[in-house]
Design a protein around this motif. Structure first.
Motif, PDB file in Angstrom:
ATOM      1  N   LEU A 155       0.820  -1.395   0.155  1.00  0.00           N
ATOM      2  CA  LEU A 155       0.085  -0.059  -0.030  1.00  0.00           C
ATOM      3  C   LEU A 155       0.867   1.114  -0.040  1.00  0.00           C
ATOM      4  N   THR A 156       0.376   2.179  -0.520  1.00  0.00           N
ATOM      5  CA  THR A 156       1.224   3.472  -0.587  1.00  0.00           C
ATOM      6  C   THR A 156       0.426   4.542   0.615  1.00  0.00           C
ATOM      7  N   PRO A 157       1.077   4.986   1.339  1.00  0.00           N
ATOM      8  CA  PRO A 157       0.422   5.801   2.562  1.00  0.00           C
ATOM      9  C   PRO A 157      -0.248   7.208   1.924  1.00  0.00           C
ATOM     10  N   THR A 158      -1.253   7.341   2.608  1.00  0.00           N
ATOM     11  CA  THR A 158      -1.992   8.688   2.436  1.00  0.00           C
ATOM     12  C   THR A 158      -0.949  10.102   2.804  1.00  0.00           C
ATOM     13  N   SER A 159      -0.436   9.858   3.894  1.00  0.00           N
ATOM     14  CA  SER A 159       0.414  11.014   4.373  1.00  0.00           C
ATOM     15  C   SER A 159       1.633  10.200   5.166  1.00  0.00           C
ATOM     16  N   GLY A 160       2.691  10.987   5.691  1.00  0.00           N
ATOM     17  CA  GLY A 160       3.780  10.770   6.457  1.00  0.00           C
ATOM     18  C   GLY A 160       4.600   9.822   5.583  1.00  0.00           C
ATOM     19  N   ARG A 161       5.533   9.021   6.311  1.00  0.00           N
ATOM     20  CA  ARG A 161       6.392   8.104   5.767  1.00  0.00           C
ATOM     21  C   ARG A 161       6.684   6.887   6.616  1.00  0.00           C
ATOM     22  N   ILE A 162       7.153   6.090   6.120  1.00  0.00           N
ATOM     23  CA  ILE A 162       7.656   4.671   6.766  1.00  0.00           C
ATOM     24  C   ILE A 162       8.761   4.003   6.180  1.00  0.00           C
ATOM     25  N   ARG A 163       9.658   3.594   7.121  1.00  0.00           N
ATOM     26  CA  ARG A 163      10.951   2.908   6.504  1.00  0.00           C
ATOM     27  C   ARG A 163      11.156   1.733   7.168  1.00  0.00           C
ATOM     28  N   VAL A 164      11.780   0.737   6.486  1.00  0.00           N
ATOM     29  CA  VAL A 164      11.787  -0.673   6.881  1.00  0.00           C
ATOM     30  C   VAL A 164      13.167  -1.144   6.636  1.00  0.00           C
ATOM     31  N   LEU A 165      13.863  -1.351   7.859  1.00  0.00           N
ATOM     32  CA  LEU A 165      15.373  -1.447   7.830  1.00  0.00           C
ATOM     33  C   LEU A 165      15.921  -0.258   7.109  1.00  0.00           C
ATOM     34  N   GLY A 166      15.466   0.656   7.186  1.00  0.00           N
ATOM     35  CA  GLY A 166      16.084   1.974   6.462  1.00  0.00           C
ATOM     36  C   GLY A 166      16.000   2.092   5.178  1.00  0.00           C
ATOM     37  N   LEU A 167      14.809   1.282   4.521  1.00  0.00           N
ATOM     38  CA  LEU A 167      14.576   1.559   3.146  1.00  0.00           C
ATOM     39  C   LEU A 167      13.065   1.913   2.928  1.00  0.00           C
ATOM     40  N   ASP A 168      12.832   2.655   1.861  1.00  0.00           N
ATOM     41  CA  ASP A 168      11.453   3.062   1.528  1.00  0.00           C
ATOM     42  C   ASP A 168      10.690   1.859   1.019  1.00  0.00           C
ATOM     43  N   PRO A 169       9.660   1.206   1.309  1.00  0.00           N
ATOM     44  CA  PRO A 169       8.956   0.146   0.905  1.00  0.00           C
ATOM     45  C   PRO A 169       8.560   0.319  -0.420  1.00  0.00           C
ATOM     46  N   ILE A 170       8.157   1.457  -0.807  1.00  0.00           N
ATOM     47  CA  ILE A 170       7.670   1.739  -2.351  1.00  0.00           C
ATOM     48  C   ILE A 170       8.855   2.008  -3.329  1.00  0.00           C
ATOM     49  N   ALA A 171       9.791   2.794  -3.055  1.00  0.00           N
ATOM     50  CA  ALA A 171      11.149   3.066  -4.041  1.00  0.00           C
ATOM     51  C   ALA A 171      11.975   1.848  -3.698  1.00  0.00           C
ATOM     52  N   ASP A 172      12.027   1.212  -2.664  1.00  0.00           N
ATOM     53  CA  ASP A 172      12.932   0.033  -2.551  1.00  0.00           C
ATOM     54  C   ASP A 172      12.351  -1.232  -2.409  1.00  0.00           C
ATOM     55  N   GLY A 173      11.166  -1.376  -2.974  1.00  0.00           N
ATOM     56  CA  GLY A 173      10.379  -2.611  -2.772  1.00  0.00           C
ATOM     57  C   GLY A 173      11.153  -4.043  -3.008  1.00  0.00           C
ATOM     58  N   GLU A 174      11.781  -3.872  -3.998  1.00  0.00           N
ATOM     59  CA  GLU A 174      12.582  -5.354  -4.155  1.00  0.00           C
ATOM     60  C   GLU A 174      13.495  -5.701  -3.157  1.00  0.00           C
ATOM     61  N   GLN A 175      14.163  -4.503  -2.511  1.00  0.00           N
ATOM     62  CA  GLN A 175      15.257  -4.781  -1.433  1.00  0.00           C
ATOM     63  C   GLN A 175      14.470  -5.068  -0.367  1.00  0.00           C
ATOM     64  N   VAL A 176      13.528  -4.386  -0.049  1.00  0.00           N
ATOM     65  CA  VAL A 176      12.581  -4.952   1.433  1.00  0.00           C
ATOM     66  C   VAL A 176      12.135  -6.185   1.276  1.00  0.00           C
ATOM     67  N   ARG A 177      11.610  -6.897   0.159  1.00  0.00           N
ATOM     68  CA  ARG A 177      11.225  -8.011   0.207  1.00  0.00           C
ATOM     69  C   ARG A 177      12.126  -9.076   0.206  1.00  0.00           C
ATOM     70  N   ALA A 178      13.151  -8.884  -0.315  1.00  0.00           N
ATOM     71  CA  ALA A 178      14.403  -9.520   0.114  1.00  0.00           C
ATOM     72  C   ALA A 178      14.804  -9.853   1.305  1.00  0.00           C
ATOM     73  N   LYS A 179      14.702  -8.611   2.225  1.00  0.00           N
ATOM     74  CA  LYS A 179      15.113  -8.902   3.624  1.00  0.00           C
ATOM     75  C   LYS A 179      13.912  -8.996   4.683  1.00  0.00           C
TER      76      LYS A 179
END
Length: 309
Positions: A53-77
């Motif tokens: 999902l893409t957030p309506t507002s604000g931001r989220i980081r997973v292991l320092g990565l952006d789940p939208i811009a860096d989705g492939e890296q996030v899902r690998a980790k």
């Protein structure tokens, strides 16, 4: 670095239904319980963390990565165990988990080896060549856990992992999750509305309600002692309450259980209770200091004016 970091994170569906509202939190490494009643926004937060999902507002980081811009890296980790049954019934477990390993980028030989190893870890090694459609609910849950683990992630997201299980199955699943977090060195976020079960295995808790943060802290600090003593007797609770009140104590009674308020300096309260029980010749079952419970966070919450999921 936090596992998951959010800043003023908001999510609304169709511009009408609020799932998350201005959520700011840091989830640190360990076995973390993401708790809240059904509809609190837990699943939405997990989907945002996965970039689904893409957030309506604000931001989220997973292991320092952006789940939208860096989705492939996030899902690998990150490994993800969804809540609902989503398994192909005609595939055998070994083939399915191997396929998921290949999707995660492992070569064919390594994927087969990892699949067998992971199915052994979750207790399905002997059953790995059976079709998934013939599995029990507990076995299907273990297959979902295996596919989330097979690529050796840094973070495991489990959405209601005990869903549909009987008490024995829930205990077994929670013990397995605890072992993954402690022995495998993988950080785990366990999403659940079953507060009592989650408290057994987690090092910290994040409690949310109606899309807002209630509290994020270690389990020990959430369940620390409060300033109440619990006194449980077989009979004569009314007489004991009267005696303790006459002695100057603040007493509340509910059936045969009394709660007595005291301060850290009030060590004599224990002696007063002991003497009153002895004088009245009562049978004392329990005298202990009460602990806060995680469930207390969700009691007496005001009704929301908008719908939430």
């Amino acid at each position: 670095m936090p596992l998951i970091e959010t800043t003023a994170l908001g999510m609304r569906y169709d511009g009408k239904v609020t799932a998350l509202a201005d959520l700011t939190l840091d989830i640190e490494a360990g076995v973390v319980g993401l708790v809240g009643v059904n509809g609190a926004g837990k699943t939405t937060l997990i989907k945002l963390a996965l970039g689904l999902l893409t957030p309506t507002s604000g931001r989220i980081r997973v292991l320092g990565l952006d789940p939208i811009a860096d989705g492939e890296q996030v899902r690998a980790k990150v490994g993800y165990m969804p809540e609902h049954d989503c398994l192909p019934p005609d595939m055998i477990a070994a083939e399915f988990v191997t396929h998921m390993a290949r999707v995660s980028g492992l070569p064919a030989a390594a994927a087969r080896e990892r699949a067998s190893e992971t199915l052994r870890h979750v207790g399905l090694y002997e059953e790995r060549y059976r079709r998934i459609g013939g599995y029990s609910t507990g076995m299907k849950q273990r297959v979902k856990l295996a596919q989330a683990l097979v690529h050796d992630p840094e973070l495991l997201l489990l959405d209601e992992p005990t869903n549909g299980l009987d008490p024995a199955g829930r205990r077994a699943m929670l013990d397995l999750v605890h072992r993954i977090g402690t022995e495998f060195g993988i950080s785990v976020v366990v999403c659940s509305h079953l507060l009592g079960e989650i408290e057994r295995i987690c090092t910290s808790l994040v409690a949310i309600d109606a899309g807002t943060l209630l509290r994020s802290a270690t389990l020990s600090s959430m369940t620390e002692h409060n300033d109440l003593l619990v006194v449980e007797i077989d009979e004569g609770a009314e007489r004991l309450a009267a005696a303790l009140t006459a002695g100057g104590l603040d007493v509340r009674r509910e059936n045969r259980v009394l709660t007595v308020r005291f301060g850290e300096e009030d060590g004599a309260v224990y002696d007063l209770i002991r003497d009153a029980v002895a004088d009245l010749d009562l049978c004392l079952h329990r005298l202990e200091r009460q602990r806060h419970q995680v469930a207390d966070l969700f009691r007496d919450r005001p009704a929301e004016e908008v719908s939430h999921v």
